[in-house]
Motif scaffolding. Structure first.
Motif, PDB file in Angstrom:
ATOM      1  N   ALA A 118       0.708  -1.474  -0.059  1.00  0.00           N
ATOM      2  CA  ALA A 118       0.074   0.297  -0.126  1.00  0.00           C
ATOM      3  C   ALA A 118       0.902   1.640  -0.024  1.00  0.00           C
ATOM      4  O   ALA A 118       0.521   2.018  -1.167  1.00  0.00           O
ATOM      5  CB  ALA A 118      -1.058  -0.101   1.033  1.00  0.00           C
ATOM      6  N   GLY A 119       2.044   1.746   0.861  1.00  0.00           N
ATOM      7  CA  GLY A 119       2.728   1.826   0.716  1.00  0.00           C
ATOM      8  C   GLY A 119       3.618   2.751  -0.565  1.00  0.00           C
ATOM      9  O   GLY A 119       4.203   4.077  -0.921  1.00  0.00           O
ATOM     10  N   SER A 161       1.146   4.322  -2.936  1.00  0.00           N
ATOM     11  CA  SER A 161       0.474   5.595  -2.571  1.00  0.00           C
ATOM     12  C   SER A 161       1.899   6.154  -2.762  1.00  0.00           C
ATOM     13  O   SER A 161       1.534   7.765  -3.129  1.00  0.00           O
ATOM     14  CB  SER A 161       0.886   5.458  -0.929  1.00  0.00           C
ATOM     15  OG  SER A 161      -0.608   4.432  -0.772  1.00  0.00           O
ATOM     16  N   SER A 184      -3.902   4.853  -8.373  1.00  0.00           N
ATOM     17  CA  SER A 184      -3.131   3.236  -8.024  1.00  0.00           C
ATOM     18  C   SER A 184      -3.895   2.726  -8.789  1.00  0.00           C
ATOM     19  O   SER A 184      -3.119   1.175  -8.612  1.00  0.00           O
ATOM     20  CB  SER A 184      -4.210   3.151  -7.080  1.00  0.00           C
ATOM     21  OG  SER A 184      -3.789   4.490  -5.678  1.00  0.00           O
ATOM     22  N   GLY A 202      -2.825  -4.344  -1.746  1.00  0.00           N
ATOM     23  CA  GLY A 202      -2.295  -2.885  -1.585  1.00  0.00           C
ATOM     24  C   GLY A 202      -3.165  -2.071  -2.448  1.00  0.00           C
ATOM     25  O   GLY A 202      -3.118  -0.379  -1.941  1.00  0.00           O
ATOM     26  N   SER A 254      -4.435   1.599  -1.148  1.00  0.00           N
ATOM     27  CA  SER A 254      -4.415   2.921  -1.644  1.00  0.00           C
ATOM     28  C   SER A 254      -4.785   3.772  -2.604  1.00  0.00           C
ATOM     29  O   SER A 254      -4.635   5.232  -2.723  1.00  0.00           O
ATOM     30  CB  SER A 254      -2.684   2.408  -2.624  1.00  0.00           C
ATOM     31  OG  SER A 254      -2.461   3.889  -3.133  1.00  0.00           O
ATOM     32  N   SER A 255      -5.909   3.087  -3.337  1.00  0.00           N
ATOM     33  CA  SER A 255      -6.321   3.732  -3.470  1.00  0.00           C
ATOM     34  C   SER A 255      -8.776   4.597  -3.204  1.00  0.00           C
ATOM     35  O   SER A 255      -9.046   5.143  -3.297  1.00  0.00           O
ATOM     36  CB  SER A 255      -7.336   3.129  -5.030  1.00  0.00           C
ATOM     37  OG  SER A 255      -8.005   2.259  -4.293  1.00  0.00           O
ATOM     38  N   PRO A 281      -1.512   9.451   2.255  1.00  0.00           N
ATOM     39  CA  PRO A 281      -0.068   8.612   1.930  1.00  0.00           C
ATOM     40  C   PRO A 281       0.935   8.402   2.357  1.00  0.00           C
ATOM     41  O   PRO A 281       1.676   7.485   2.406  1.00  0.00           O
ATOM     42  CB  PRO A 281       0.282   8.653   0.367  1.00  0.00           C
ATOM     43  CG  PRO A 281      -0.846   9.638  -0.621  1.00  0.00           C
ATOM     44  CD  PRO A 281      -1.840   9.763   1.341  1.00  0.00           C
ATOM     45  N   VAL A 308       0.323   6.263   5.716  1.00  0.00           N
ATOM     46  CA  VAL A 308       0.319   4.476   4.754  1.00  0.00           C
ATOM     47  C   VAL A 308       2.347   4.149   5.091  1.00  0.00           C
ATOM     48  O   VAL A 308       2.947   2.873   5.309  1.00  0.00           O
ATOM     49  CB  VAL A 308      -0.396   4.133   3.689  1.00  0.00           C
ATOM     50  CG1 VAL A 308      -0.364   2.867   3.422  1.00  0.00           C
ATOM     51  CG2 VAL A 308      -1.102   4.527   3.646  1.00  0.00           C
TER      52      VAL A 308
END
Length: 407
Positions: A102-103, A106, A132, A331, A335-336, A341, A344
């Motif tokens: 996710a990071g 992001s 994303s 992820g 992220s989306s 961000p 995260v």
């Protein structure tokens, strides 16, 4: 000689690609903004720890022909302990990699958002960031091809571009050499900001890289006869990656803002050097960093699951693909959906720092098994260095957990 060196570039560079991600750019920049050069020593320690641990992982893969997860599950004989080890490895890597993924995505989004305005679309009352989805699709396409050489060449190219960009940027800031040397070799621990130190360690000594490296050396080289070459490639890659992280901290020290929320804030440190191009330079760097790590995190998770359950099929198999698709998909989802961000990315690095002791202990234990490594098992010196790293990781992880829970 140069041609031979580039021919042998591979797993070590992919390890560097994994830790030179958006987390590195963000956490290192924040360390520079908040502490100047005073935390450069944490990067020196992290580089040393990464070299020691990744060398063990590479040696395990080349000598035994097996990955770390596979070796651990085979060497733990007691059923309860074996399932406990599998649970710990799967929990640490899957949870850690989902947060890390996710990071990563992001971070790539941060880069693209400076170039594309209003990237959100509405769906069932939820705003979804289409950037994303775009980054996820790129990572999906490269992974779905299932060819190690394609993945390797893609990541190596992006790492080289990022490295040149950030190192040149750091040189152009004309930093005080004396202050840099002091920051590198005189430890200063901020009393109320332990999490930054944990983040710097977590963004460099990435737990999933230990699994990834042990598996990838088998894709690149034939066996123990290539151990010397693998070590040389590893040392160069990690040191270059560490220099990039140090360069980012130096750039961050030039940023005259107290709060960082987006790519525009990060770009302020480069504006005196590149003028209006600063935003674009950083955007491209963040985007490339996001892609490299967005590919390696799901790949590592799939190798861990493969090893834990003893799957024989490799990178192109359906089971393997389902695992990396799951990590990548979750992820993308996190992220989306509008989560900050920066938060995260920072959380992912801290999570890495807390998970490291678990994985490092497993690796340290396996590297002393004569049945697995024979004469290539750890020497007394290697055990001493590994012990110091594990103990330090445990202390930092405990301190991080205490700070998060009790403030």
């Amino acid at each position: 000689m140069v041609k031979t060196f580039f021919k042998n570039i591979g797993p070590g560079t992919l390890v560097a690609a994994a830790f030179i991600g958006p987390g590195t750019v963000t956490v290192c920049t924040m360390a520079g903004v908040n502490h100047g050069f005073s935390l450069l020593w944490a990067m020196v320690v992290s580089i040393f720890a990464t070299i020691v641990l990744q060398e063990m992982a590479a040696r395990l893969g080349l000598v035994s022909g097996k990955g770390l997860a596979e070796t651990v599950t085979q060497q733990v004989k007691h059923p309860i302990l074996k399932y406990g080890a599998i649970f710990l490895m799967l929990s640490a890597i899957l949870i850690g990699n989902i947060a890390y993924e996710a990071g990563n995505i992001s971070g790539g989004v941060l880069g693209m958002q400076s170039l594309i305005s209003k990237p959100f679309i509405g769906f069932m009352g939820i705003e979804i960031n289409i950037l994303s989805l775009c980054i996820g699709c790129i990572a999906f396409s490269i992974l779905f091809i299932g060819n190690y050489k394609v993945i390797e060449r893609t990541l190596v190219t992006m790492v080289v571009l990022m490295s040149i960009s950030f190192i040149i940027a750091a040189i152009l800031t004309k930093p005080a050499i004396g202050s840099i040397i002091k920051g590198l070799f005189v430890p200063v621990i901020p009393e109320k900001d332990w999490l930054t130190v944990i983040g710097l360690v977590g963004t460099t000594v990435v737990p999933y890289n230990l699994f990834l490296h042990a598996s990838l050396v088998k894709e690149k080289w034939k066996g123990v006869s290539d151990l010397k070459t693998a070590r040389k490639e590893l040392y160069v890659s990690i040191i270059v990656g560490g220099l990039v992280s140090i360069a980012i901290i130096i750039c961050g020290a030039a940023i005259q803002v107290s709060e960082i929320n987006n790519a525009s804030d990060l770009a302020q440190g480069l504006e005196p050097l590149f003028g209006n191009l600063a935003t674009y330079v950083l955007s491209i760097g963040l985007f490339a960093a996001g892609i490299t790590s967005a590919i390696t995190a799901p790949l590592a998770a799939a190798y861990v699951v493969k090893g834990c359950f003893g799957w024989k099929q490799g990178i192109g198999s359906l089971k393997f693909r389902i695992v990396w698709m799951l990590v990548l998909g979750i992820g993308i989802l996190f992220s989306s959906t509008g989560i900050n961000p920066i938060e995260v990315i920072t959380f992912a690095q801290i999570a890495n720092g807390m998970l490291l002791p678990i994985i490092a202990v497993f690796l340290w234990w396996v590297m002393n098994k004569k049945k697995v490594l024979g004469r290539y098992r750890n020497s007394k010196l290697q055990n001493c260095m590994a012990g110091i790293i594990v103990i330090t990781a445990i202390i930092l992880g405990a301190k991080s957990l205490y700070t998060v829970v009790f403030g």
